[in-house]
Design a protein around this motif. Structure first.
Motif, PDB file in Angstrom:
ATOM      1  N   GLU A 220       0.821  -1.219   0.000  1.00  0.00           N
ATOM      2  CA  GLU A 220       0.000   0.000   0.000  1.00  0.00           C
ATOM      3  C   GLU A 220       0.849   1.261   0.000  1.00  0.00           C
ATOM      4  O   GLU A 220       0.381   2.327  -0.406  1.00  0.00           O
ATOM      5  N   ASN A 221       2.106   1.129   0.426  1.00  0.00           N
ATOM      6  CA  ASN A 221       3.017   2.275   0.432  1.00  0.00           C
ATOM      7  C   ASN A 221       4.010   2.228  -0.731  1.00  0.00           C
ATOM      8  O   ASN A 221       5.090   2.816  -0.658  1.00  0.00           O
ATOM      9  N   GLY A 222       3.636   1.508  -1.790  1.00  0.00           N
ATOM     10  CA  GLY A 222       4.395   1.554  -3.038  1.00  0.00           C
ATOM     11  C   GLY A 222       5.495   0.536  -3.187  1.00  0.00           C
ATOM     12  O   GLY A 222       6.265   0.600  -4.160  1.00  0.00           O
ATOM     13  N   LEU A 223       5.630  -0.423  -2.278  1.00  0.00           N
ATOM     14  CA  LEU A 223       6.689  -1.423  -2.370  1.00  0.00           C
ATOM     15  C   LEU A 223       6.206  -2.642  -3.151  1.00  0.00           C
ATOM     16  O   LEU A 223       5.002  -2.903  -3.245  1.00  0.00           O
ATOM     17  N   GLN A 224       7.150  -3.378  -3.691  1.00  0.00           N
ATOM     18  CA  GLN A 224       6.831  -4.594  -4.440  1.00  0.00           C
ATOM     19  C   GLN A 224       6.805  -5.798  -3.506  1.00  0.00           C
ATOM     20  O   GLN A 224       7.710  -5.973  -2.682  1.00  0.00           O
ATOM     21  N   GLN A 225       5.775  -6.636  -3.658  1.00  0.00           N
ATOM     22  CA  GLN A 225       5.671  -7.825  -2.819  1.00  0.00           C
ATOM     23  C   GLN A 225       6.900  -8.715  -2.960  1.00  0.00           C
ATOM     24  O   GLN A 225       7.409  -9.249  -1.965  1.00  0.00           O
ATOM     25  N   SER A 226       7.410  -8.850  -4.159  1.00  0.00           N
ATOM     26  CA  SER A 226       8.578  -9.710  -4.394  1.00  0.00           C
ATOM     27  C   SER A 226       9.803  -9.202  -3.633  1.00  0.00           C
ATOM     28  O   SER A 226      10.610  -9.991  -3.134  1.00  0.00           O
ATOM     29  N   ASP A 227       9.948  -7.875  -3.528  1.00  0.00           N
ATOM     30  CA  ASP A 227      11.079  -7.309  -2.780  1.00  0.00           C
ATOM     31  C   ASP A 227      10.927  -7.565  -1.280  1.00  0.00           C
ATOM     32  O   ASP A 227      11.903  -7.852  -0.584  1.00  0.00           O
ATOM     33  N   LEU A 228       9.702  -7.468  -0.799  1.00  0.00           N
ATOM     34  CA  LEU A 228       9.457  -7.690   0.632  1.00  0.00           C
ATOM     35  C   LEU A 228       9.679  -9.151   1.017  1.00  0.00           C
ATOM     36  O   LEU A 228      10.113  -9.453   2.132  1.00  0.00           O
TER      37      LEU A 228
END
Length: 342
Positions: free
Chosen positions: A27-35
């Motif tokens: 929701e704050n612009g990050l990619q799920q794959s990066d997380l």
């Protein structure tokens, strides 16, 4: 590993909260794959209620989130984003309790269903009550984030449970130095927020404990608590080894037993105890230092005892050694807390 404790590699943590962490990041612009990088998790697992994470996976996820999150208020944002649904069956039981006091008591009893690496306690006094966190995570950035999550989440859940969105604690105490984003706390708490405190805790009016919950239902509460007890007995660990060591050290404050005596209390060897703590990224000495730090700050803030007496009360016969240790623990001299008190 000592039987009945948790380790970094055991799958103990329900997926609910990690999934909320990922959702907040996206929701704050990050990619799920990066997380999810290096966590061995995927999006499908985050939606499977049977998924449980190890602490190794959770720490990797949290490190990714801390590193990538835009802004510095991750802990506050996450604490505000977590709702009662993320607590699974325990959340359902809490929702049905008669009042805030019984909800807190239920949380104390079954918190390890959510996260066995922290404990909290309720300290009732005459007019005020402290809801106090003890975290057994030795990684400083994660510890700081957890402190923010704790105070923000407990405050927001309290408001929701009693249906009073404007309800505020009397004070918020945080066991870490004042951060750059200190002014952001005022968006979450319309009350004094104090840093460099002995403990992380919410100070509330004791009368709040008797407020009824808007969805109280005794039959449902009994049924849900029974389910919590069954889940806890099936999962096994009820108290982490770090919490057990801390409890033993606090039984006679100021006269701390050596590690071999603590090991004997736990019916194990010094070597096995040290190895179990090492697996968690901590040690007997680190837990002892944390307790000494908490006690020393408490004495410095709330008494006029000379430094020499404070040193003796936390187990140091030589005040100069205490001063060196205190600066190592806090990054500050003992006089900093004494001056602030004045």
């Amino acid at each position: 590993m000592i039987r009945g404790t948790w380790s970094l590699t055991e799958p103990l943590i329900p997926v609910n909260m990690p999934a909320t962490m990922v959702r907040l990041g996206v929701e704050n612009g990050l990619q799920q794959s990066d997380l999810l990088h290096n966590t061995q998790l995927n999006g499908e697992m985050l939606t499977d209620p049977a998924t449980r994470l190890s602490y190794q996976q959770l720490l990797t996820l949290v490190n990714n989130l801390i590193k990538l999150y835009p802004g510095q208020t991750l802990g506050l944002d996450l604490g505000n984003a977590l709702n009662i649904n993320q607590y699974g069956m325990l959340g359902y039981a809490i929702l049905s309790c008669a009042d805030i006091r019984s909800a807190l008591q239920l949380g104390v009893k079954y918190h390890s269903l959510i996260d066995p690496a922290f404990t909290f306690e309720i300290i009732e006094q005459d007019d005020t009550t402290a809801i106090r966190l003890t975290a057994h995570i030795p990684f400083e950035p994660i510890y700081r984030m957890l402190c923010d999550v704790f105070v923000a989440n407990f405050a927001s859940l309290g408001r929701f449970l009693i249906g009073q969105p404007d309800m505020q604690p009397i004070e918020v105490h945080l066991n870490h130095p004042k951060p750059d984003y200190a002014d952001q706390y005022q968006q979450y708490f319309q009350c004094p927020v104090l840093f460099d405190q002995p403990r992380t805790e919410l100070i509330v009016d004791s009368s709040l404990l008797d407020l009824p919950l808007i969805m109280a239902d005794q039959a449902t509460a009994n049924m849900a608590e029974s389910q919590c007890a069954e889940i806890l007995s099936r999962l096994g660990p009820k108290e982490g080894i770090a919490a057990k060591v801390r409890r033993i050290l606090l039984q006679n404050p100021g006269h701390f037993p050596p590690v071999d005596v603590v090991a004997s209390h736990l019916a194990t060897s010094t070597r096995t105890l040290s190895r179990s703590l090492q697996e968690l990224g901590t040690s007997y000495q680190r837990i002892l230092d944390e307790i000494r730090k908490e006690m020393a700050i408490e004495y410095l803030r709330n008494s006029s005892l000379p430094i020499e007496e404070v040193a003796a009360l936390v187990g140091y016969s030589d005040p100069s050694n205490f001063r060196k240790a205190f600066r190592r623990w806090t990054g500050r001299a003992p006089s900093y807390y004494r001056k602030e008190l004045s």
